[in-house]
Each structure stands twice: as C-alpha cells, then as structure tokens.
Design a protein around this motif. Structure first.
Motif, PDB file in Angstrom:
ATOM      1  N   LEU A 148      26.664  34.510  47.855  1.00  0.00           N
ATOM      2  CA  LEU A 148      27.339  33.642  47.053  1.00  0.00           C
ATOM      3  C   LEU A 148      28.598  34.544  46.613  1.00  0.00           C
ATOM      4  N   ALA A 149      28.658  35.948  46.643  1.00  0.00           N
ATOM      5  CA  ALA A 149      29.981  36.892  46.591  1.00  0.00           C
ATOM      6  C   ALA A 149      30.766  36.533  47.612  1.00  0.00           C
ATOM      7  N   VAL A 150      30.106  36.751  48.847  1.00  0.00           N
ATOM      8  CA  VAL A 150      30.924  36.451  50.182  1.00  0.00           C
ATOM      9  C   VAL A 150      31.864  35.141  50.141  1.00  0.00           C
ATOM     10  N   GLN A 151      30.900  33.924  49.852  1.00  0.00           N
ATOM     11  CA  GLN A 151      31.803  32.771  49.746  1.00  0.00           C
ATOM     12  C   GLN A 151      32.865  32.681  48.612  1.00  0.00           C
ATOM     13  N   ARG A 152      32.408  33.344  47.592  1.00  0.00           N
ATOM     14  CA  ARG A 152      33.609  33.433  46.578  1.00  0.00           C
ATOM     15  C   ARG A 152      34.760  34.292  47.044  1.00  0.00           C
ATOM     16  N   VAL A 153      34.631  35.384  47.431  1.00  0.00           N
ATOM     17  CA  VAL A 153      35.607  36.066  47.925  1.00  0.00           C
ATOM     18  C   VAL A 153      36.615  35.384  49.066  1.00  0.00           C
ATOM     19  N   LEU A 154      35.881  34.621  49.938  1.00  0.00           N
ATOM     20  CA  LEU A 154      36.636  34.282  50.885  1.00  0.00           C
ATOM     21  C   LEU A 154      37.258  32.802  50.352  1.00  0.00           C
ATOM     22  N   ALA A 155      36.814  32.045  49.368  1.00  0.00           N
ATOM     23  CA  ALA A 155      37.421  31.012  48.906  1.00  0.00           C
ATOM     24  C   ALA A 155      38.676  31.494  47.939  1.00  0.00           C
ATOM     25  N   ARG A 156      38.523  32.634  47.343  1.00  0.00           N
ATOM     26  CA  ARG A 156      39.717  33.059  46.559  1.00  0.00           C
ATOM     27  C   ARG A 156      40.820  33.446  47.302  1.00  0.00           C
ATOM     28  N   ALA A 157      40.446  34.195  48.446  1.00  0.00           N
ATOM     29  CA  ALA A 157      41.442  34.673  49.420  1.00  0.00           C
ATOM     30  C   ALA A 157      42.298  33.438  50.084  1.00  0.00           C
ATOM     31  N   ASN A 158      41.544  32.448  50.300  1.00  0.00           N
ATOM     32  CA  ASN A 158      42.108  31.163  51.003  1.00  0.00           C
ATOM     33  C   ASN A 158      43.138  30.575  49.834  1.00  0.00           C
ATOM     34  N   TRP A 159      42.382  30.504  48.721  1.00  0.00           N
ATOM     35  CA  TRP A 159      43.507  29.860  47.640  1.00  0.00           C
ATOM     36  C   TRP A 159      44.559  30.775  47.158  1.00  0.00           C
ATOM     37  N   GLN A 160      44.510  32.027  47.076  1.00  0.00           N
ATOM     38  CA  GLN A 160      45.880  32.778  46.836  1.00  0.00           C
ATOM     39  C   GLN A 160      46.885  32.727  47.947  1.00  0.00           C
ATOM     40  N   ARG A 161      46.413  32.575  49.336  1.00  0.00           N
ATOM     41  CA  ARG A 161      47.334  32.450  50.313  1.00  0.00           C
ATOM     42  C   ARG A 161      48.044  30.970  50.213  1.00  0.00           C
ATOM     43  N   LEU A 162      47.210  29.856  49.811  1.00  0.00           N
ATOM     44  CA  LEU A 162      47.885  28.658  49.736  1.00  0.00           C
ATOM     45  C   LEU A 162      48.865  28.739  48.407  1.00  0.00           C
ATOM     46  N   ARG A 163      48.587  29.370  47.398  1.00  0.00           N
ATOM     47  CA  ARG A 163      49.404  29.468  46.235  1.00  0.00           C
ATOM     48  C   ARG A 163      50.655  30.105  46.658  1.00  0.00           C
ATOM     49  N   GLU A 164      50.564  31.074  47.595  1.00  0.00           N
ATOM     50  CA  GLU A 164      51.821  31.746  48.163  1.00  0.00           C
ATOM     51  C   GLU A 164      52.549  30.937  49.206  1.00  0.00           C
ATOM     52  N   GLY A 165      52.166  29.626  49.418  1.00  0.00           N
ATOM     53  CA  GLY A 165      52.803  28.891  50.112  1.00  0.00           C
ATOM     54  C   GLY A 165      52.567  28.592  51.715  1.00  0.00           C
TER      55      GLY A 165
END
Length: 203
Positions: free
Chosen positions: A159-176
C-alpha cells in the motif's frame, strides 16, 4: 437493484455531488451540513440517513475504493500471485486514468484531491481508510495468519508503494504535465516499484 434502491442511490449521488461542489467553491470548513441540506432541499435528519457525517459527504468517492486491494487479491485469476494481481490492477488503473492512481488531470479531480489532502478532517478520515485497507489486505494475503508479522509487513509495503506512485503522479500533474504524456513514465515507475517489492528493498 429495485426501484427504491435506485431512488436511494440517485439521491445519495446527487447530494454528495452537490456537497462536493459547495466544498470546492467555498472550502470544507465554510460549508455546514445545514447549508447542504438547504441546497439539496431535504431536511438535516434526512441527510444524515444517507451520510453519517459531513466528512462522508465529501469522501464517498474514495470510500468506494475501500477494501479494493483485498478484493483484487481474493478474486485474482488462478496461478496469478497476489503481487502480480495488484501490479496488473494498478497498471489498468493508470490506463483508465483512475484518480486513485494519481494519473487524472481533469481540473475538478485535481481540485478535489487538493481539497481532501489540505483539509485535516478529510485527510484524517482517508488515513482511517488506509489502516482498514492494510488490515484487510493482510487478511487476503494470509487468511490463516493475517495478524502475523509477514502478512502485515507485506500489506503495509504494497500500500505504501501504491501511495507513493499515486502522489508522484499527482504532483507532476499539478506542475502542468498532461496525463497522456506522463502515462508511459507512470507505467515504468509502477513496473520498477513492483519489481522492487518482488526483489526486496535492496538497501
């Protein structure tokens, strides 16, 4: 689903959608349950028959995923390992742009994500979901000994791996970065992360 159940589900979905619109517009803390009930043209007691709390009004989209990792493991194809089933499920989610993978750049999805994780009461409730998911996944991984350390550690790590992957994706989307451009890198990151789970931490 019978007519009564369909009507109940329609009301549930409509009231939650209205509440989320109000939260996004004004902020979670600045919208009261009374405000939502009035806007939905229902009484406050009626609202609470559908939702136990104000937080539930905002989080049912996330709550819909509760227990999902355990279900993926329990219903996996014969011969497929639990980790492979979860890996495949995450990749399918990336392809579908499932918000739970972080790879959805719809402005409202991004705004909703910001709302949830910038509001302490909502973030705390999401953490409760995570704890329950960790417990149910451990049970699915090792039904005979779900409380044993190996099952609990494996569940927490997955679950930690899935959470880290999701947060990384979300952060890059927020950056445009657009989701379509990021998809291939998100897949590669997921493959690397699940490969690391299979091979051990490596440090």
């Amino acid at each position: 689903m019978g007519l009564r159940e369909r009507k109940r589900q329609h009301t549930f979905d409509a009231v939650s959608a209205l509440a989320i619109d109000m939260f996004l517009e004004r902020g979670f803390d600045d919208v009261s349950v009374n405000d939502i009930a009035a806007a939905a043209e229902i009484s406050k007691p009626t609202l609470f028959r559908y939702f136990r709390s104000k937080e539930d009004l905002a989080l049912h989209r996330i709550a819909d995923h509760a227990g999902e990792p355990a279900r993926v493991v329990a219903t996996r194809d014969a011969g497929l390992s639990p980790l492979d089933a979860l890996h495949r499920h995450f990749l399918d989610g990336l392809a579908r742009r499932d918000p739970v993978t972080g790879l959805n750049d719809d402005p409202r999805v991004l705004a909703y994500h910001d709302l949830v994780f910038s509001t302490p009461a909502l973030a705390a409730r999401v953490e409760e979901f995570r704890v329950r998911d960790e417990r149910s996944l451990a049970e699915a991984l090792s039904p005979e000994a779900p409380g044993a350390l190996p099952a609990r550690l494996a569940s927490a790590q997955i679950l930690a791996v899935q959470r880290v992957l999701a947060r990384a994706n979300w952060q890059r989307l927020r950056e445009g970065e657009p989701a379509a451009t990021l998809h291939s890198e998100a897949v590669a990151a997921a493959d690397q992360a699940f490969g690391q789970l299979r091979g051990g931490v490596g440090f």
